[in-house]
Scaffold this active site. Structure first.
Site, PDB file in Angstrom:
ATOM      1  N   ARG A   1       0.837  -1.196   0.000  1.00 46.64           N
ATOM      2  CA  ARG A   1       0.000   0.000   0.000  1.00 46.64           C
ATOM      3  C   ARG A   1       0.872   1.246   0.000  1.00 46.64           C
ATOM      4  NH1 ARG A   1      -2.062   2.747   4.881  1.00 46.64           N
ATOM      5  NH2 ARG A   1      -3.758   4.185   4.325  1.00 46.64           N
TER       6      ARG A   1
ATOM      7  N   ARG B   1     -10.341  18.324   9.495  1.00 45.21           N
ATOM      8  CA  ARG B   1      -9.378  18.480  10.587  1.00 45.21           C
ATOM      9  C   ARG B   1      -9.494  19.858  11.232  1.00 45.21           C
ATOM     10  NH1 ARG B   1      -5.588  14.406  10.130  1.00 45.21           N
ATOM     11  NH2 ARG B   1      -5.441  13.392   8.089  1.00 45.21           N
TER      12      ARG B   1
ATOM     13  N   LYS C   1     -13.469   2.335   0.160  1.00 43.18           N
ATOM     14  CA  LYS C   1     -13.226   2.298   1.592  1.00 43.18           C
ATOM     15  C   LYS C   1     -14.530   2.656   2.320  1.00 43.18           C
ATOM     16  CE  LYS C   1      -9.367   4.063   3.157  1.00 43.18           C
ATOM     17  NZ  LYS C   1      -8.266   5.033   3.390  1.00 43.18           N
TER      18      LYS C   1
ATOM     19  N   THR D   1      -7.051  -1.345   9.731  1.00 47.20           N
ATOM     20  CA  THR D   1      -6.944  -0.402  10.847  1.00 47.20           C
ATOM     21  C   THR D   1      -6.692  -1.076  12.199  1.00 47.20           C
ATOM     22  OG1 THR D   1      -8.606   0.970   9.703  1.00 47.20           O
ATOM     23  CG2 THR D   1      -7.880   1.695  11.876  1.00 47.20           C
TER      24      THR D   1
END
Length: 475
Positions: A35, A76, A222, A280
């Protein structure tokens, strides 16, 4: 014939994998898919790492796929003037889109997502820093979202913001993602992962942009938004593969819902013939420690027994202290978990009707494998589609995909239970191809004399038209 690990391992490249020899060791330890995280590093970093990976794979004779992962619209906070602040439970705190990049204080901080104030209302919960800090929205005034701290903690620069239950309207592709799609096409990656997918249109747009840039990668959706769970089937159908991205997904839907949703995503991917990656924090403690926790061992094993095609490592290999050891550990856990049967859903398809001949052949193969002493399945394939179908249906039976197409062999590195083997059928007579393939596998030690093997192939090589199945004994 020795037992082959069926579950694939995806590992993220980064500074920890850069030293000489590490990539060779990772491949030898069991790395199947590498990845590249576009959230970190520059284009030249990605180019250098992919080139080094492909050189190492060529040295070892391995087919390894490259998965590029788009950053997506991560929401964020901005920066603080004097470093991290400690938010006390019960205190007031404001997230204000009008505040500058470095103007954060104990009382307020800016955000890089100007639409936040439009997406929330009083009573909503905002989760910061992967849910470690929880805020309840009290009031919205202009671009300022005034909150009460319900669960405090230290908040530092650029930590993520999630809305519990979903509902942030940010699109899946940012301007940076569009540039990275062009980069992914130029680097000829095998898979391209789309972050924060909300609907099938996000996948279709990404594919259109990638094809326009000359790329041929398969698209990975995803699943990390509440909206994606609600639209799961349509997203899985639109994508070529799926990732259970448990970080942001767990924050949005809540920890209590995550295990069930993970199982549902894996089951949907298998039902719709799409490879699935579970990701994850699978080996989070091994970023620093040489051995995993028992909880991590069980986490990986449960994903394997649920039928995931692959498990993914992120910081464990990209910046961790033990990148090779963690891949070796995951490989060992997968082998152990594969001794137990995966969740069985294939029988439900026996009453289905099929439009494609390869789907019909794959279902027939499942019936034969269940009712005869079949040691392995061999798919003579160009596109790899029949091998993928067999991997959905044949549990515990090694599948060998024989193809001369390098791109197909790399893509199949993500499919559970499939070992891709280079095989050029050349000018071999039609009735000799299957036996020549078995002889090649026997020479490589992948099959033993006398084993009964199921073989699928097409009568028109190069057309992607599998229409034949036979059962042969290894000579």
């Amino acid at each position: 014939m020795t037992h082959q690990r069926q579950t694939r391992i995806v590992a993220t490249l980064g500074p920890a994998t850069d030293p000489p020899g590490v990539l060779h060791e990772l491949l030898s330890a069991g790395l199947n898919v590498a990845r590249i995280n576009f959230s970190h590093g520059k284009r030249e970093d990605h180019e250098r790492r992919i080139a080094a990976l492909r050189a190492a794979a060529a040295d070892l004779g391995h087919d390894v796929a490259v998965l590029a992962d788009l950053s997506g619209p991560k929401v964020r906070v901005r920066s603080f003037r004097s470093g991290p602040v400690l938010l006390e439970t019960g205190a007031r705190f404001c997230i204000d889109g009008a505040l500058g990049e470095h103007d954060g204080t104990q009382d307020a901080v800016g955000t890089d997502y100007p639409e936040l104030a439009k997406d929330v209302q009083p009573g909503d919960r905002l989760l910061l820093n992967d849910g470690l800090i929880q805020l309840r929205v009290l009031d919205v005034q202009g671009e300022a979202v005034h909150c009460e701290v319900e669960a405090g903690g230290e908040l530092s620069n650029h930590k993520g913001i999630n809305k519990q239950g979903g509902g942030l309207s940010a699109g899946a592709l940012t301007a940076k993602d569009r540039e990275d799609i062009v980069t992914a096409a130029a680097l000829e990656v095998d898979y391209l992962a789309v972050s924060f997918v909300r609907r099938a249109l996000d996948i279709e747009l990404t594919r259109e942009l990638l094809r326009g840039a000359g790329g041929h990668a398969r698209i990975v959706a995803k699943i990390e938004r509440t909206e994606a769970v609600a639209a799961l089937d349509s997203i899985v159908e639109a994508a070529d593969a799926v990732m259970v991205a448990r970080g942001d997904l767990g924050v949005e839907i809540g920890d209590a819902q995550l295990p069930g949703v993970q199982k549902r995503i894996i089951a949907a991917a298998r039902e719709l013939n799409r490879p699935c990656i579970t990701a994850t924090q699978m080996m989070e403690s091994m970023i620093e420690n040489p051995v995993p926790t028992r909880a991590e061992v069980l986490d990986v094993a449960n994903a394997v027994m649920d039928g995931t095609d692959a498990v993914m490592l992120s910081a464990e290999t990209s910046v961790g202290a033990h990148p090779v050891r963690v891949v070796e550990t995951v490989a060992r856990i997968c082998l152990g978990a594969e001794r137990y049967p995966v969740t069985e859903r294939s029988a439900e398809r026996m009453s289905s009707h099929f439009d494609r001949s390869d789907e019909t052949i794959a279902m027939a193969a499942m019936y034969v494998a269940r009712n005869a002493q079949i040691s392995a399945a061999v798919a003579l394939t160009d596109s790899g589609h029949t091998a993928l179908l067999l991997s959905r249906l044949l549990h515990g039976v090694p599948i060998f995909a024989m193809t001369e197409q390098p791109r197909t062999r790399r893509r199949l590195a993500l499919a559970r239970g499939v070992t891709a083997v280079e095989f050029d059928r050349g000018a071999l007579p039609y009735d000799q191809v299957a036996r020549d393939a078995l002889a090649r596998l026997k020479e490589r030690g992948l099959l033993d004399k006398g084993q009964r093997v199921l073989v699928t192939k097409g009568d028109r090589p190069g057309t992607g038209h599998t229409n034949t199945m036979m059962v042969l004994d290894v000579p």
